[in-house]
Design an enzyme around this catalytic site. Structure first.
Site, short mmCIF file in Angstrom:
data_model
loop_
_atom_site.label_atom_id
_atom_site.label_comp_id
_atom_site.label_asym_id
_atom_site.label_seq_id
_atom_site.Cartn_x
_atom_site.Cartn_y
_atom_site.Cartn_z
N CYS A 160 -38.49 11.67 56.85
CA CYS A 160 -39.15 11.32 55.59
C CYS A 160 -38.71 12.22 54.42
O CYS A 160 -38.88 11.85 53.26
CB CYS A 160 -40.67 11.36 55.75
SG CYS A 160 -41.25 10.15 56.94
N HIS B 200 -43.28 11.50 48.46
CA HIS B 200 -43.13 10.67 49.65
C HIS B 200 -44.46 9.98 49.90
O HIS B 200 -45.53 10.58 49.79
CB HIS B 200 -42.76 11.55 50.85
CG HIS B 200 -42.82 10.80 52.15
ND1 HIS B 200 -42.23 9.57 52.31
CD2 HIS B 200 -43.43 11.09 53.32
CE1 HIS B 200 -42.46 9.14 53.55
NE2 HIS B 200 -43.19 10.04 54.17
N ASN C 242 -45.49 3.58 54.50
CA ASN C 242 -44.57 4.71 54.62
C ASN C 242 -43.18 4.18 54.97
O ASN C 242 -42.98 3.69 56.08
CB ASN C 242 -45.10 5.66 55.70
CG ASN C 242 -44.23 6.90 55.87
OD1 ASN C 242 -43.09 6.96 55.38
ND2 ASN C 242 -44.75 7.90 56.56
C1 LIG Z 1 -52.59 8.64 61.03
C2 LIG Z 1 -53.88 8.88 60.25
C3 LIG Z 1 -54.05 7.79 59.22
C4 LIG Z 1 -55.04 8.81 61.22
O1 LIG Z 1 -56.24 9.13 60.57
P1 LIG Z 1 -57.29 10.12 61.28
O2 LIG Z 1 -58.47 10.17 60.40
O3 LIG Z 1 -56.57 11.40 61.53
O4 LIG Z 1 -57.64 9.33 62.58
P2 LIG Z 1 -57.49 9.71 64.13
O5 LIG Z 1 -56.05 9.63 64.52
O6 LIG Z 1 -58.18 10.99 64.38
O7 LIG Z 1 -58.26 8.50 64.78
C5 LIG Z 1 -59.63 8.26 64.49
C6 LIG Z 1 -60.11 7.04 65.24
O8 LIG Z 1 -59.49 5.85 64.69
C7 LIG Z 1 -58.90 5.09 65.75
N1 LIG Z 1 -57.72 4.40 65.24
C8 LIG Z 1 -56.46 4.88 65.19
N2 LIG Z 1 -55.64 3.95 64.65
C9 LIG Z 1 -56.41 2.90 64.33
C10 LIG Z 1 -56.15 1.65 63.71
N3 LIG Z 1 -54.91 1.29 63.30
N4 LIG Z 1 -57.17 0.80 63.52
C11 LIG Z 1 -58.42 1.12 63.90
N5 LIG Z 1 -58.74 2.30 64.50
C12 LIG Z 1 -57.74 3.17 64.70
C13 LIG Z 1 -58.56 6.10 66.80
O9 LIG Z 1 -58.43 5.48 68.05
C14 LIG Z 1 -59.74 7.04 66.72
O10 LIG Z 1 -60.80 6.46 67.42
P3 LIG Z 1 -61.77 7.38 68.35
O11 LIG Z 1 -62.40 8.35 67.39
O12 LIG Z 1 -62.70 6.38 68.92
O13 LIG Z 1 -60.85 8.03 69.33
C15 LIG Z 1 -53.86 10.23 59.55
O14 LIG Z 1 -53.99 11.26 60.48
C16 LIG Z 1 -52.61 10.44 58.78
O15 LIG Z 1 -52.32 9.71 57.86
N6 LIG Z 1 -51.85 11.50 59.12
C17 LIG Z 1 -50.63 11.82 58.47
C18 LIG Z 1 -49.58 10.95 58.94
C19 LIG Z 1 -48.37 11.06 58.14
O16 LIG Z 1 -48.44 11.23 56.95
N7 LIG Z 1 -47.24 10.94 58.77
C20 LIG Z 1 -46.00 10.84 58.17
C21 LIG Z 1 -45.53 12.11 57.64
S1 LIG Z 1 -43.93 11.75 57.21
#
Ligand SMILES: CC(C)(COP(=O)(O)OP(=O)(O)OC[C@H]1O[C@@H](n2cnc3c(N)ncnc32)[C@H](O)[C@@H]1OP(=O)(O)O)[C@@H](O)C(=O)NCCC(=O)NCCS
Length: 328
Positions: free
Chosen positions: A117, A255, A285
């Site tokens: 990224c 980004h 993304n």
């Molecule tokens: C990926 C991201 C959106 C997830 O959000 P989060 O608040 O951290 O969520 P979590 O991964 O802790 O998951 C929370 C819950 O949502 C659920 N969940 C995950 N993906 C899901 C989806 N697409 N739809 C519905 N529920 C979902 C999980 O299973 C979890 O459920 P649980 O609590 O029952 O186990 C977030 O962490 C993020 O954006 N991180 C940065 C990623 C990034 O920028 N990456 C690229 C860098 S280049």
């Protein structure tokens, strides 16, 4: 007598998106998710997904042609093409050479950069060094991806987050007066990497390990924490190097991984959210493509104007991260 310095000036930009747009509503028919979850956690509402015949190379070529048109520069005068991608058309040769051939500009420098990224920042800074060093005069810097092809479509925690696309800028070496605050070009940039975080964001395959392409794996929550800290710190570094303050920035082109990362980073730098270009809602993304895609959109809709001070920034797998400040 005025002493001049050589700078890389952004002459034009272009972008390209696959034809097919997939909304969150359509996503709910493919995986167990909801529009509310995706919007609340990421700000994403839609993404473009490459169809048959649409590849990283074809999208990159289209974006490059549009950037050349915007710059009013003929492809034949391009002597350097650097293409940032984690989803090349072939393991080798570099997709940059495919674009070079498509554009019909032979003989110059052409290679790919793999910094996921942050790839566009790595490519931009490398091109800037080549131009300032006299190795080339006119460069195409491209970020292009088809991440849909390395997603695990059974993993709802990752497949809803990414999209495909390409963006490009034309850079030209120009001698400017460094004492002139209005002098255009890239003023400062900084790149970083820390390979200790491989297991937080990676692809579980490759030619030398599994002989497969592999699928993207991410521990999103941990990536999020590192992103905000690393981005705020590299932005401060670039501003210090340029001798400028965040209040002087006209636009931040970040980004586009997650709206919450954009908001948190802007807050850390006391930057008003209206100075941040946001496209994550309709592009999701797009990895290395996201910064030049967002830049091109804001140039074409008239937000970014000639003379503006623009900060580019990104963080991604590796980890890698970087930022660059340019007067456009
Ligand atoms: C990926 C991201 C959106 C997830 O959000 P989060 O608040 O951290 O969520 P979590 O991964 O802790 O998951 C929370 C819950 O949502 C659920 N969940 C995950 N993906 C899901 C989806 N697409 N739809 C519905 N529920 C979902 C999980 O299973 C979890 O459920 P649980 O609590 O029952 O186990 C977030 O962490 C993020 O954006 N991180 C940065 C990623 C990034 O920028 N990456 C690229 C860098 S280049």
């Amino acid at each position: 007598m005025t002493t001049t310095v050589r700078r890389s000036v952004l002459r034009g930009s272009g972008s390209a998106l696959p034809e097919r747009c997939v909304t969150n509503a359509e996503m709910t028919t493919m995986v167990d998710t909801t529009d509310e979850w995706i919007v609340e956690r990421t700000g994403i509402r839609a993404r473009h997904i490459a169809g048959e015949g649409e590849t990283t190379g074809s999208l990159a070529t289209l974006a490059a042609r549009r950037a050349l048109d915007a710059a009013g520069i003929d492809a034949s005068s391009i002597d350097c093409i650097i293409l940032a991608t984690a989803t090349p058309d072939q393991t080798f040769p570099a997709t940059a050479t495919i674009v070079q051939n498509n554009l019909g500009c032979r003989g110059g420098i052409a290679f790919d950069v793999a910094a996921v990224c942050s790839g566009f920042l790595y490519a931009l800074t490398t091109a800037d060094a080549l131009l300032r060093g006299g190795n080339a005069r006119r460069a195409l810097v491209i970020g292009a991806e088809t991440f849909s092809r390395i997603l695990d479509w059974d993993d709802r925690t990752t497949c809803v987050l990414f999209g495909d696309g390409a963006g490009a800028v034309v850079l030209e070496a120009v001698d400017v007066d460094p004492a002139d605050p209005a002098a255009p070009g890239i003023i400062a940039s900084r790149l970083h990497a820390d390979g200790a975080y491989n297991e937080l964001l990676y692809v579980d395959g490759g030619p030398s390990t599994t002989q497969t392409v592999g699928k993207l794996r991410m521990k999103g929550r941990e990536v999020f924490r590192h992103a905000v800290v690393n981005l705020a710190s590299v932005l401060e570094e670039v501003l210090a190097e340029a001798g400028l303050t965040s209040a002087q920035i006209d636009w931040v082109v970040p980004h586009q991984a997650n709206l919450r990362i954009l908001d948190a980073t802007a807050r850390k730098l006391s930057l008003p959210p209206e100075k941040v270009v946001v496209t994550v809602d309709h592009h999701a993304n797009t990895s290395a493509a996201s910064v030049p895609l967002a830049y091109d959109e804001a140039v074409r809709d008239g937000r970014i104007k000639p003379g503006d001070l623009v900060m580019f920034e990104a963080m991604g797998g590796g980890f890698t991260w970087g930022a660059a400040l340019a007067r456009v």
